[in-house]
Design an enzyme around this catalytic site. Structure first.
Site, PDB file in Angstrom:
ATOM      1  N   GLU A 115       0.774  -1.236   0.000  1.00 17.48           N
ATOM      2  CA  GLU A 115       0.000   0.000   0.000  1.00 17.48           C
ATOM      3  C   GLU A 115       0.812   1.296   0.000  1.00 17.48           C
ATOM      4  O   GLU A 115       0.587   2.176   0.840  1.00 17.48           O
ATOM      5  CB  GLU A 115      -0.965  -0.003   1.190  1.00 17.48           C
ATOM      6  CG  GLU A 115      -1.999  -1.111   1.122  1.00 17.48           C
ATOM      7  CD  GLU A 115      -3.017  -1.063   2.254  1.00 17.48           C
ATOM      8  OE1 GLU A 115      -2.797  -0.338   3.244  1.00 17.48           O
ATOM      9  OE2 GLU A 115      -4.050  -1.755   2.143  1.00 17.48           O
ATOM     10  N   GLU A 151      -6.186  -8.214   0.103  1.00 19.49           N
ATOM     11  CA  GLU A 151      -6.902  -7.923   1.337  1.00 19.49           C
ATOM     12  C   GLU A 151      -8.321  -7.512   0.989  1.00 19.49           C
ATOM     13  O   GLU A 151      -8.533  -6.728   0.065  1.00 19.49           O
ATOM     14  CB  GLU A 151      -6.253  -6.780   2.123  1.00 19.49           C
ATOM     15  CG  GLU A 151      -4.846  -7.037   2.619  1.00 19.49           C
ATOM     16  CD  GLU A 151      -4.305  -5.854   3.419  1.00 19.49           C
ATOM     17  OE1 GLU A 151      -5.122  -5.028   3.907  1.00 19.49           O
ATOM     18  OE2 GLU A 151      -3.076  -5.740   3.548  1.00 19.49           O
TER      19      GLU A 151
END
Length: 335
Positions: A211, A311
């Site tokens: 991320e 995720e």
């Protein structure tokens, strides 16, 4: 401990590495074996502390106004290295046990994504972090092999923080790439993961960085780093795939994130319905429709580059304690 946390910590599930359930996959040539779907979980909270996943570790600062113990950096700084080492050794040794891996295998989980921070692999003694994670990581990798699981080693935190989230190791400003040695230290950490991959055949992928935030690090910088990361990992462990997060960029820009010449790459996108005001306010039918739309987007790009949802969560509120950060409230109830 891990299995007890599956509901409360909402460990996210990977949708698939070589194929996407419900998505249109590339045609399989005659005589080729159909790729096995990947069903996986993240071993969150093991080597990178997140207060919402491991709240008991942060309880002693609940009453401390504006506590700095909001992430692993602050946790170690508040305790000092000796006490932090003692507590984290105990945590690493107990958070994931062989019985947890056996239970996951019995539930047909066949892939583990294991987050770990740069500080475990390319430490700087001037920083408050402590080390000792690698032997525990290798123990989990041994269990993964025993239970015939695949593993993605995920570099979850970079020096200076690549996103300002507590899951990077340090909450606050996004400072990754602002110091001359940030990129090299990140590559050094990836090289260490690649060497571990060579020791453990259960490792099928290494994630370059979790991320990175495109609003704090220029897109061009992220892409240059991804090319360097690919070359670093492949030079040491050519057998593993290299995984790249989409940097929170829209699907129209995913092709830029993973250049077509970087073969044996995987794009990783993370899908939550609780961190954007417009999405968290959707009704039930709208949440389902958005999930279906997201699945189609992933399926479309999967034609070009293998794509996973590394995720995701079924949660439609952000009311889990400290989900938005230690001592922070929720969008859902306005706190």
């Amino acid at each position: 401990m891990l299995i007890k946390s599956l509901c409360t910590a909402a460990l996210s599930i990977a949708a698939g590495i070589f194929n996407i359930p419900g998505a249109t996959a590339a045609p399989v040539a005659p005589g080729e074996q159909t790729p096995e779907l990947i069903r996986g979980v993240n071993l969150g909270g093991l080597f990178v502390l997140e207060p919402w996943i491991t709240p008991s570790l942060f309880e002693e600062w609940v009453q401390v106004q504006n506590s700095t113990a909001v992430d692993e950096w602050g946790y170690c700084a508040a305790l000092g290295k000796a006490e932090c080492q003692t507590r984290l050794n105990r945590h690493w040794g107990s958070w994931v046990r062989e019985e947890d891996i056996a239970t996951l295998a019995s539930l047909h989980i066949n892939t583990l994504r294991i987050p770990i921070g740069y500080w475990a692999l390319a430490p700087n003694n001037a920083e408050p972090y402590v080390q000792g994670q690698v032997p525990y990581l290798k123990r989990v990798l041994g269990w993964a092999s025993q239970y015939r699981m695949r593993v993605i080693l995920d570099l979850h935190g970079a020096p200076g923080s690549q996103n300002g989230f507590d899951n990077s190791g340090r909450r606050g400003d996004i400072n990754w790439t602002k110091r001359p040695d940030d990129i090299q230290r990140t590559l050094d950490a990836l090289a260490a993961l690649a060497r571990i991959a060579n020791e453990h055949p259960s490792v099928v992928g290494v994630q370059a960085l979790n991320e990175p935030a495109n609003w704090g690090v220029p897109k061009a910088t992220i892409i240059r780093f991804y090319v360097q990361a690919f070359n670093t990992i492949k030079a040491i462990a050519p057998q593993v795939a290299v995984v790249f997060h989409d940097a929170f960029l829209p699907a129209a820009e995913w092709g830029d994130v993973v250049p077509a010449n970087l073969t044996d790459s995987i794009l990783d996108t993370h899908i939550y319905h609780v961190f954007v005001d417009d999405v968290i306010r959707l009704n039930g039918d709208q949440h389902v429709a958005k999930a279906c739309s997201d699945g189609q987007t992933i399926g479309n790009f999967n034609q070009r580059t293998r794509t996973i949802c590394g995720e995701f969560s079924l949660a439609n509120t952000d009311c889990a304690r400290w989900l938005n950060g230690f001592q922070k409230g929720a969008r859902w109830d306005g706190t």
